[in-house]
Design a protein around this motif. Structure first.
Motif, PDB file in Angstrom:
ATOM      1  N   GLN A 111       0.838  -1.204   0.000  1.00  0.00           N
ATOM      2  CA  GLN A 111       0.000   0.000   0.000  1.00  0.00           C
ATOM      3  C   GLN A 111       0.874   1.256   0.000  1.00  0.00           C
ATOM      4  O   GLN A 111       0.625   2.186  -0.770  1.00  0.00           O
ATOM      5  CB  GLN A 111      -0.894  -0.029   1.232  1.00  0.00           C
ATOM      6  N   ARG A 112       1.922   1.245   0.841  1.00  0.00           N
ATOM      7  CA  ARG A 112       2.800   2.426   0.922  1.00  0.00           C
ATOM      8  C   ARG A 112       3.480   2.717  -0.411  1.00  0.00           C
ATOM      9  O   ARG A 112       3.816   3.848  -0.715  1.00  0.00           O
ATOM     10  CB  ARG A 112       3.908   2.205   1.969  1.00  0.00           C
ATOM     11  N   HIS A 113       3.730   1.649  -1.203  1.00  0.00           N
ATOM     12  CA  HIS A 113       4.528   1.833  -2.411  1.00  0.00           C
ATOM     13  C   HIS A 113       3.727   1.654  -3.698  1.00  0.00           C
ATOM     14  O   HIS A 113       4.312   1.519  -4.777  1.00  0.00           O
ATOM     15  CB  HIS A 113       5.742   0.904  -2.366  1.00  0.00           C
ATOM     16  N   GLY A 114       2.421   1.640  -3.579  1.00  0.00           N
ATOM     17  CA  GLY A 114       1.578   1.607  -4.768  1.00  0.00           C
ATOM     18  C   GLY A 114       1.697   0.321  -5.577  1.00  0.00           C
ATOM     19  O   GLY A 114       1.519   0.331  -6.799  1.00  0.00           O
ATOM     20  N   ILE A 115       1.997  -0.785  -4.902  1.00  0.00           N
ATOM     21  CA  ILE A 115       2.113  -2.075  -5.604  1.00  0.00           C
ATOM     22  C   ILE A 115       0.724  -2.714  -5.652  1.00  0.00           C
ATOM     23  O   ILE A 115       0.068  -2.839  -4.611  1.00  0.00           O
ATOM     24  CB  ILE A 115       3.138  -2.977  -4.888  1.00  0.00           C
ATOM     25  N   PRO A 252       9.338  -1.378  -7.711  1.00  0.00           N
ATOM     26  CA  PRO A 252       8.909  -0.621  -6.525  1.00  0.00           C
ATOM     27  C   PRO A 252       9.158  -1.369  -5.216  1.00  0.00           C
ATOM     28  O   PRO A 252       9.403  -0.739  -4.181  1.00  0.00           O
ATOM     29  CB  PRO A 252       7.405  -0.384  -6.741  1.00  0.00           C
ATOM     30  N   ALA A 253       9.095  -2.698  -5.246  1.00  0.00           N
ATOM     31  CA  ALA A 253       9.337  -3.453  -4.000  1.00  0.00           C
ATOM     32  C   ALA A 253      10.788  -3.298  -3.564  1.00  0.00           C
ATOM     33  O   ALA A 253      11.076  -2.999  -2.401  1.00  0.00           O
ATOM     34  CB  ALA A 253       8.983  -4.929  -4.197  1.00  0.00           C
ATOM     35  N   VAL A 254      11.724  -3.478  -4.486  1.00  0.00           N
ATOM     36  CA  VAL A 254      13.149  -3.403  -4.122  1.00  0.00           C
ATOM     37  C   VAL A 254      13.525  -1.961  -3.771  1.00  0.00           C
ATOM     38  O   VAL A 254      14.225  -1.708  -2.785  1.00  0.00           O
ATOM     39  CB  VAL A 254      14.020  -3.999  -5.249  1.00  0.00           C
TER      40      VAL A 254
END
Ligand code: AMP
Ligand code: GLY
Length: 426
Positions: A111-115, A252-254
């Motif tokens: 959620q924080r990173h728009g994934i 975006p995860a990394v």
């Protein structure tokens, strides 16, 4: 050099088998390993009593590189312990492994990173969870927050089943302490794929795509398992879908983990649901390779795995590429009587040599143990019969031809591994 693989399953046999093919490797130790890793002259099993004992072993034997298979030791901090002792190890730290060890952490991180992922709620209070479920219009999935060895997810057929799953998990009866908190989310439709990369904290090297079969029975019926078979590549991961998963999920995860000061190093596995329009949504992150996905992936890997892991631990994954055999690979899991409930142990396995003599076939061991000259079953998933071929269909034929040589009492396996890929490709 000497390398160490931590784990005892089919994934670890496959990793050790591939690492041992490197011309730079003299010996691969597997802790604790299985009968397959014991029987291979290039490999040797060592006990896995504790992380400190393994650190001591790695120092004593001058192990140059350690690769961790399962999530358990990663969630316990094996990477932190090896690094603190000055030993090179490939895997995420305990903090980074929370992407798998806490579903709530993973969902909030996405959620924080728009994934992209399913709408969700996280609860330790049953009333609130029940209220959330009642407010949804469609079907939902109930998940234990913590590690539950594949037993922590209920894809509920209706609201009643979802409510019951919440009560069973929060009371501790379904998943023990892992279920003290639950994540409830909307059920997503589409086709699932396993997208696994190597990450060095900053850069990413994607591995070949794969798909596994989670249900015990043919036609994807019956209870969920750790995986009854897998194949690579996964036709659902078209070049366009691949690019979107890299851009919308992996990068975006990394980058997000680095920005939150827990750079992600290790294998990162995104379980992705791909809808009919090709939109990927994350079902789960795992902080490790998949099992059985690793088996077809490594037999297709043409590059030296030691070199890839060295680049990953040095932070230079951007400097190399992985080369892949263009052929397809497919693994059929042979499981013990009683799997996935309480698998029976001790059944004698016959026909291993005959199966391995088939061309283009490797038989990876999982739940097996040596008993003198015999090999016996000792776990749920016993063997992963893996074959490579010019197409999924040919790999499937070769794998099942080898399966026919193997016998043990109560042996269970699916006869349709690869069916989704065949439906796409014919
Ligand atoms: P997980 O451990 O979260 O991957 O869940 C295990 C399996 O449950 C997945 O591989 C899917 O097959 C299924 N699953 C999990 N979440 C969902 C979801 N939101 N929608 C549909 N299926 C799901
Ligand atoms: N085969 C699914 C997993 O390794 O999580």
């Amino acid at each position: 050099m000497k390398v160490l693989v931590v784990g005892s399953g089919g994934r670890e046999h496959a990793l050790a088998w591939k690492l041992a093919k490197s011309p730079r490797v003299a010996k691969v130790y597997v802790a604790p390993g299985n009968a397959g890793t014991a029987l291979d002259p290039a490999l040797a099993n060592v006990a896995f009593e504790s992380v400190p004992a393994l650190v001591e072993f790695a120092h004593r034997e001058s192990i140059r590189l350690t690769v961790v298979g399962p999530e358990g030791p990663l969630a316990e901090g094996i990477v932190d312990a090896f690094r603190a002792a000055g030993l090179a190890i490939f895997g995420p730290t305990q903090a980074a492994a929370r992407l798998e060890s806490s579903k709530q952490f993973a969902k909030a991180f996405m959620q924080r990173h728009g994934i992209p992922t399913a709408p969700w709620g996280s609860f330790d209070d049953a009333h609130e969870a029940h209220r959330w479920i009642d407010a949804r219009t469609g079907p939902v999935v109930v998940k234990a927050d913590g590690l539950a060895a594949g037993k922590g997810v209920v894809v509920a057929a209706d609201a009643a089943e979802a409510h019951a799953a919440v009560d069973a998990m929060l009371s501790g009866s379904a998943a023990g302490s892992a279920g003290a908190r639950v994540v409830v989310e909307d059920r997503l439709d589409g086709e699932e794929a396993s997208f696994i990369v190597m990450a060095d904290g900053v850069h990413v090297l994607p591995l070949a795509s794969s798909q596994d079969h989670k249900r015990l029975g043919d036609a994807d019926l019956g209870p969920n398992t750790g995986g009854m078979g897998a194949y690579s590549p996964a036709p659902v991961v078209t070049p366009a879908v691949h690019a979107r998963i890299m851009r919308e999920v992996i990068q975006p995860a990394v980058a997000g983990m680095a920005a939150e000061r827990m750079p992600y190093t290790g294998f990162l596995y995104a379980g992705v649901m791909i809808d009919a329009a090709g939109n990927p949504r994350v079902l789960e992150f795992n902080c490790r390779l998949g099992d059985p996905e690793t088996q077809p992936i490594v037999v297709r890997l043409a590059s030296d795995l030691v070199t890839l892991v060295e680049h990953a631990t040095a932070g230079t994954l951007d400097a190399i590429e992985a080369e892949w055999d263009r052929r397809a690979a497919l693994t059929v899991v042979l499981a013990a009587a009683g799997y996935p409930g309480a698998p029976r142990k001790g059944d004698v396995i016959s026909g291993l040599d005959a199966a391995a003599a088939h061309p283009d076939v490797v038989v990876f061991h999982a739940g097996t143990v040596q008993d003198g000259a015999l090999v016996r079953t000792s776990g749920g998933r016993v063997l992963g019969v893996t074959a490579i071929g010019d197409s999924i269909r040919q790999a499937q034929r070769a794998a099942y031809a080898a399966v026919a040589s193997i016998h043990f009492d109560g042996m269970q396996y699916r006869s349709d591994i690869g069916h989704r890929a065949l439906a796409r490709r014919g």
